[in-house]
Design a protein around this motif. Structure first.
Motif, PDB file in Angstrom:
ATOM      1  N   GLU A 260      -6.755  -5.201   0.671  1.00 57.38           N
ATOM      2  CA  GLU A 260      -5.854  -4.037   0.636  1.00 57.38           C
ATOM      3  C   GLU A 260      -6.265  -2.983   1.664  1.00 57.38           C
ATOM      4  O   GLU A 260      -5.430  -2.390   2.336  1.00 57.38           O
ATOM      5  CB  GLU A 260      -5.829  -3.431  -0.767  1.00 57.38           C
ATOM      6  N   GLN A 264      -3.981  -1.665   4.712  1.00 56.58           N
ATOM      7  CA  GLN A 264      -3.716  -0.230   4.907  1.00 56.58           C
ATOM      8  C   GLN A 264      -4.066   0.191   6.318  1.00 56.58           C
ATOM      9  O   GLN A 264      -3.338   0.944   6.957  1.00 56.58           O
ATOM     10  CB  GLN A 264      -4.529   0.625   3.905  1.00 56.58           C
ATOM     11  N   HIS A 273       5.247  -4.432   9.096  1.00 54.70           N
ATOM     12  CA  HIS A 273       4.960  -5.427   8.059  1.00 54.70           C
ATOM     13  C   HIS A 273       3.632  -6.090   8.427  1.00 54.70           C
ATOM     14  O   HIS A 273       3.471  -6.495   9.587  1.00 54.70           O
ATOM     15  CB  HIS A 273       6.014  -6.540   8.027  1.00 54.70           C
ATOM     16  N   TYR A 284      -2.248 -12.004   1.609  1.00 50.16           N
ATOM     17  CA  TYR A 284      -2.105 -10.620   1.150  1.00 50.16           C
ATOM     18  C   TYR A 284      -1.123  -9.969   2.117  1.00 50.16           C
ATOM     19  O   TYR A 284      -1.232 -10.171   3.334  1.00 50.16           O
ATOM     20  CB  TYR A 284      -3.457  -9.907   1.182  1.00 50.16           C
ATOM     21  N   ALA A 286       1.787  -6.506   2.943  1.00 47.36           N
ATOM     22  CA  ALA A 286       2.292  -5.161   2.635  1.00 47.36           C
ATOM     23  C   ALA A 286       3.238  -4.749   3.753  1.00 47.36           C
ATOM     24  O   ALA A 286       3.287  -5.394   4.806  1.00 47.36           O
ATOM     25  CB  ALA A 286       1.131  -4.170   2.561  1.00 47.36           C
ATOM     26  N   SER A 287       4.003  -3.689   3.516  1.00 45.47           N
ATOM     27  CA  SER A 287       4.801  -3.130   4.605  1.00 45.47           C
ATOM     28  C   SER A 287       4.858  -1.626   4.399  1.00 45.47           C
ATOM     29  O   SER A 287       4.329  -1.108   3.413  1.00 45.47           O
ATOM     30  CB  SER A 287       6.209  -3.734   4.635  1.00 45.47           C
ATOM     31  N   THR A 288       5.505  -0.935   5.319  1.00 46.71           N
ATOM     32  CA  THR A 288       5.553   0.526   5.201  1.00 46.71           C
ATOM     33  C   THR A 288       6.273   0.943   3.914  1.00 46.71           C
ATOM     34  O   THR A 288       6.050   2.023   3.407  1.00 46.71           O
ATOM     35  CB  THR A 288       6.270   1.136   6.428  1.00 46.71           C
ATOM     36  N   THR A 289       7.128   0.048   3.378  1.00 46.74           N
ATOM     37  CA  THR A 289       7.862   0.419   2.161  1.00 46.74           C
ATOM     38  C   THR A 289       7.488  -0.436   0.943  1.00 46.74           C
ATOM     39  O   THR A 289       7.986  -0.204  -0.144  1.00 46.74           O
ATOM     40  CB  THR A 289       9.390   0.268   2.410  1.00 46.74           C
ATOM     41  N   ILE A 290       6.623  -1.438   1.134  1.00 47.27           N
ATOM     42  CA  ILE A 290       6.266  -2.335   0.019  1.00 47.27           C
ATOM     43  C   ILE A 290       4.748  -2.317  -0.172  1.00 47.27           C
ATOM     44  O   ILE A 290       4.001  -2.539   0.800  1.00 47.27           O
ATOM     45  CB  ILE A 290       6.756  -3.780   0.298  1.00 47.27           C
ATOM     46  N   THR A 291       4.293  -2.044  -1.387  1.00 52.45           N
ATOM     47  CA  THR A 291       2.840  -1.949  -1.600  1.00 52.45           C
ATOM     48  C   THR A 291       2.182  -3.328  -1.503  1.00 52.45           C
ATOM     49  O   THR A 291       2.834  -4.361  -1.693  1.00 52.45           O
ATOM     50  CB  THR A 291       2.510  -1.341  -2.979  1.00 52.45           C
ATOM     51  N   ALA A 292       0.885  -3.293  -1.250  1.00 51.66           N
ATOM     52  CA  ALA A 292       0.141  -4.533  -1.006  1.00 51.66           C
ATOM     53  C   ALA A 292       0.188  -5.466  -2.214  1.00 51.66           C
ATOM     54  O   ALA A 292       0.037  -5.029  -3.349  1.00 51.66           O
ATOM     55  CB  ALA A 292      -1.310  -4.192  -0.682  1.00 51.66           C
ATOM     56  N   SER A 293       0.429  -6.759  -1.957  1.00 50.60           N
ATOM     57  CA  SER A 293       0.439  -7.752  -3.035  1.00 50.60           C
ATOM     58  C   SER A 293      -0.238  -9.021  -2.557  1.00 50.60           C
ATOM     59  O   SER A 293      -0.280  -9.305  -1.345  1.00 50.60           O
ATOM     60  CB  SER A 293       1.858  -8.172  -3.420  1.00 50.60           C
TER      61      SER A 293
END
Ligand SMILES: Nc1ncnc2c1ncn2[C@@H]1O[C@H](COP(=O)(O)OP(=O)(O)O)[C@@H](O)[C@H]1O
Ligand SMILES: O=c1[nH]cc([C@@H]2O[C@H](COP(=O)(O)O)[C@@H](O)[C@H]2O)c(=O)[nH]1
Length: 363
Positions: A260, A264, A273, A284, A286-293
């Motif tokens: 994560e 970030q 993205h 792993y 993430a994107s500017t609008t989607i939290t890390a998964s």
């Protein structure tokens, strides 16, 4: 003409000088999807003479390596400093080329920009690649050797050692690419691997920002991470593996919090993205609008060959995104293509098609 094509045509008739980005925003489409529609209207003869119309076959431009890969499977334990009995094979490779072939098989118009020698290795690469991509702009240099990558695998099929001669890509410089500036300015999407020199990465980033062209960066290997620009501004997708991500955070990545933190950092650098692949542990993202998964890898019964799995992952993510799919579907497409490629002896699996990938995702 379908409904979306009619809507694009209506916009163009209203304002012939509207940019592709403005049209994409108005229609709530990504720019490559819009470019596809414009390209189709052009081919149908509905629109002519507009400056932004994509030249034929320039939807996606892959810039990077095209290598001849040689693979040796050692029988027994790998011993350094001596000769190891092995079986061997060769195949065409290079990250940029592998991604171009995957995308060509997935029904996209792809142009490959690379440098090569005037040798037998290039002839092999050319013959195998031509059905899937446009090679018109490849620069063949008389005194250079075509890129080559030799991998030594252990009995489990895992990489024991690899050696690569990538000197020819030192000549893939902005001065060479500028010859094709008009074509680059009208690209639908750039996919760049870090076989390219640092100056070339900076040049393409500049064109991508100025022309609002989506840019995908794929690092290739951790030593080449120093070719990244200081910021990832204008980078739409940044997809790397765990070793490469470790050079970003400066320490070993071995738990979810570390992944994560690395994601970030990549977002803070300016990428939109970001994905870090983690081998059998999946990815792993993430994107500017989607939290890390975290997304689990697809289970595999038997790995046939590890080469090309990362490239297959990137290709299917970008394919899915160009087709307007949501973030999680793009990742699922990537994981599916990586799995199927690992289970295949080929670097790019010959059975790949848009239809087959769709069916495999539903399995
Ligand atoms: N052992 C495995 N089992 C299942 N999937 C795997 C395995 N190894 C790799 N993959 C898939 O391939 C993707 C890329 O692999 P990875 O080793 O992270 O990248 P690279 O090959 O570029 O170094 C992973 O995200 C995963 O989806
Ligand atoms: O410095 C480099 N090493 C290796 C490759 C290429 O990387 C591919 C393997 O990729 P993957 O990591 O997906 O297995 C091979 O086809 C090889 O030619 C490359 O382009 N540049």
């Amino acid at each position: 003409m379908n409904e979306r094509e009619q809507a694009v045509l209506a916009l163009i008739r209203q304002n012939p000088f509207m940019s592709q980005q403005e049209m994409a925003d108005k229609m709530n489409l990504s720019r490559p999807v819009l470019a596809n529609l414009v390209s189709s209207l052009t081919k149908q003869g509905k629109i002519v003479g507009r400056a932004y119309i994509l030249p034929e076959e320039n939807e996606i431009i892959c810039i990077g390596g095209a290598n001849l890969d040689r693979k040796f499977h050692v029988k027994g334990t790998v011993q350094l400093g001596t000769s190891n009995p092995a079986s061997s094979s060769f195949s065409v490779g290079g990250v940029g080329r592998n991604i171009a072939e995957n995308l060509g098989r997935l029904n996209h118009e792809v142009t490959l920009l690379t440098t090569a020698g005037k040798d037998a290795d290039w002839l092999v690469i050319q013959e195998a690649s031509e059905p899937f991509m446009n090679l018109r702009y490849v620069e063949q240099l008389p005194d250079a050797a075509t890129g080559s990558y030799t991998a030594v695998m252990d009995e489990q099929g895992e990489l024991a050692l690899a050696v690569a001669n990538m000197e020819v890509y030192d000549l893939l410089l902005p001065s060479l690419l500028k010859q094709y500036e008009a074509m680059l300015m009208n690209a639908g999407c750039f996919i760049l691997d870090l076989n390219c020199p640092k100056e070339t990465v900076a040049y393409i980033q500049q064109v991508a920002i100025a022309r609002e062209i989506p840019l995908v960066i794929v690092p290739v290997s951790s030593p080449k991470m120093n070719r990244l620009p200081d910021t990832l501004q204008g980078v739409t997708w940044f997809i790397c593996n765990t070793d490469e991500a470790e050079t970003i955070v400066g320490h070993t990545i071995d738990n979810a919090a570390h992944y994560e933190k690395a994601l970030q950092k990549l977002l803070l650098l300016g990428a939109e993205h970001v994905i870090i692949t983690a081998g059998g542990k999946g990815v792993y993202a993430a994107s500017t609008t989607i939290t890390a998964s975290h997304f689990m890898a697809k289970a595999i019964e038997k790995i046939e060959d590890v080469t090309g799995a990362g490239d297959a992952f990137v290709s299917a993510v970008i394919h899915s995104w160009l087709r307007g799919q949501p973030f999680t579907t793009c990742i699922d497409a990537g994981l599916t293509n990586a799995k199927k490629t690992l289970a295949s002896p080929y670097t790019v699996r010959p059975e790949l098609s848009e239809e087959s990938l769709k069916n495999e995702m539903e399995e």
